[in-house]
Design a protein around this motif. Sequence first.
Motif, PDB file in Angstrom:
ATOM      1  N   ASP A  37       0.817  -1.220   0.000  1.00  0.00           N
ATOM      2  CA  ASP A  37       0.000   0.000   0.000  1.00  0.00           C
ATOM      3  C   ASP A  37       0.854   1.276   0.000  1.00  0.00           C
ATOM      4  O   ASP A  37       0.349   2.363   0.210  1.00  0.00           O
ATOM      5  N   ARG A  43       1.306   6.617   2.155  1.00  0.00           N
ATOM      6  CA  ARG A  43       0.133   6.385   2.995  1.00  0.00           C
ATOM      7  C   ARG A  43      -0.362   7.679   3.630  1.00  0.00           C
ATOM      8  O   ARG A  43      -1.562   7.962   3.659  1.00  0.00           O
ATOM      9  N   PHE A  44       0.565   8.492   4.127  1.00  0.00           N
ATOM     10  CA  PHE A  44       0.188   9.779   4.711  1.00  0.00           C
ATOM     11  C   PHE A  44      -0.441  10.689   3.660  1.00  0.00           C
ATOM     12  O   PHE A  44      -1.470  11.320   3.903  1.00  0.00           O
ATOM     13  N   ARG A  46      -1.954   9.903   0.813  1.00  0.00           N
ATOM     14  CA  ARG A  46      -3.299   9.431   0.448  1.00  0.00           C
ATOM     15  C   ARG A  46      -4.327   9.780   1.527  1.00  0.00           C
ATOM     16  O   ARG A  46      -5.436  10.215   1.231  1.00  0.00           O
ATOM     17  N   LYS A  47      -3.954   9.558   2.788  1.00  0.00           N
ATOM     18  CA  LYS A  47      -4.854   9.878   3.897  1.00  0.00           C
ATOM     19  C   LYS A  47      -5.149  11.377   3.933  1.00  0.00           C
ATOM     20  O   LYS A  47      -6.283  11.794   4.158  1.00  0.00           O
ATOM     21  N   LEU A  48      -4.153  12.197   3.680  1.00  0.00           N
ATOM     22  CA  LEU A  48      -4.333  13.640   3.635  1.00  0.00           C
ATOM     23  C   LEU A  48      -5.320  14.026   2.537  1.00  0.00           C
ATOM     24  O   LEU A  48      -6.227  14.829   2.757  1.00  0.00           O
ATOM     25  N   LYS A  49      -5.172  13.430   1.348  1.00  0.00           N
ATOM     26  CA  LYS A  49      -6.096  13.700   0.249  1.00  0.00           C
ATOM     27  C   LYS A  49      -7.521  13.296   0.622  1.00  0.00           C
ATOM     28  O   LYS A  49      -8.473  14.038   0.362  1.00  0.00           O
ATOM     29  N   GLU A  50      -7.671  12.138   1.254  1.00  0.00           N
ATOM     30  CA  GLU A  50      -9.000  11.664   1.660  1.00  0.00           C
ATOM     31  C   GLU A  50      -9.630  12.591   2.695  1.00  0.00           C
ATOM     32  O   GLU A  50     -10.822  12.898   2.618  1.00  0.00           O
ATOM     33  N   GLU A  51      -8.843  13.053   3.648  1.00  0.00           N
ATOM     34  CA  GLU A  51      -9.367  13.933   4.699  1.00  0.00           C
ATOM     35  C   GLU A  51      -9.741  15.309   4.149  1.00  0.00           C
ATOM     36  O   GLU A  51     -10.725  15.903   4.577  1.00  0.00           O
ATOM     37  N   ARG A  54     -13.031  14.785   2.421  1.00  0.00           N
ATOM     38  CA  ARG A  54     -14.101  14.623   3.405  1.00  0.00           C
ATOM     39  C   ARG A  54     -14.469  15.969   4.023  1.00  0.00           C
ATOM     40  O   ARG A  54     -15.643  16.318   4.133  1.00  0.00           O
TER      41      ARG A  54
END
Length: 81
Positions: A37, A43-44, A46-51, A54
């Motif tokens: 992944d 990973r950070f 992708r998570k930043l983009k998702e947040e 949101r």
Amino acid sequence: VILRKRMSWEELLGYFRTWSPLHTFHEKHPEDLKREDGDIAVRFWRKLKEEVARAEGKEVPKDEDPIDIEWPLALILARRA
């Protein structure tokens, strides 16, 4: 003072890769580079983009979409007496 820069999400990931703490982390945890992944930077990122998506109630941004980055900046100036 705030340093501001507009870049793409892809450029932001490239900026993450210049951080010396990331290189130190990979020296101590080389197995992280082999994760399916992505490494910790991916990973950070992708998570930043998702947040961001949101929080804004939008779709996850594309890699080429622009983002405005702000870094708070402080200078401490001192002189020997």
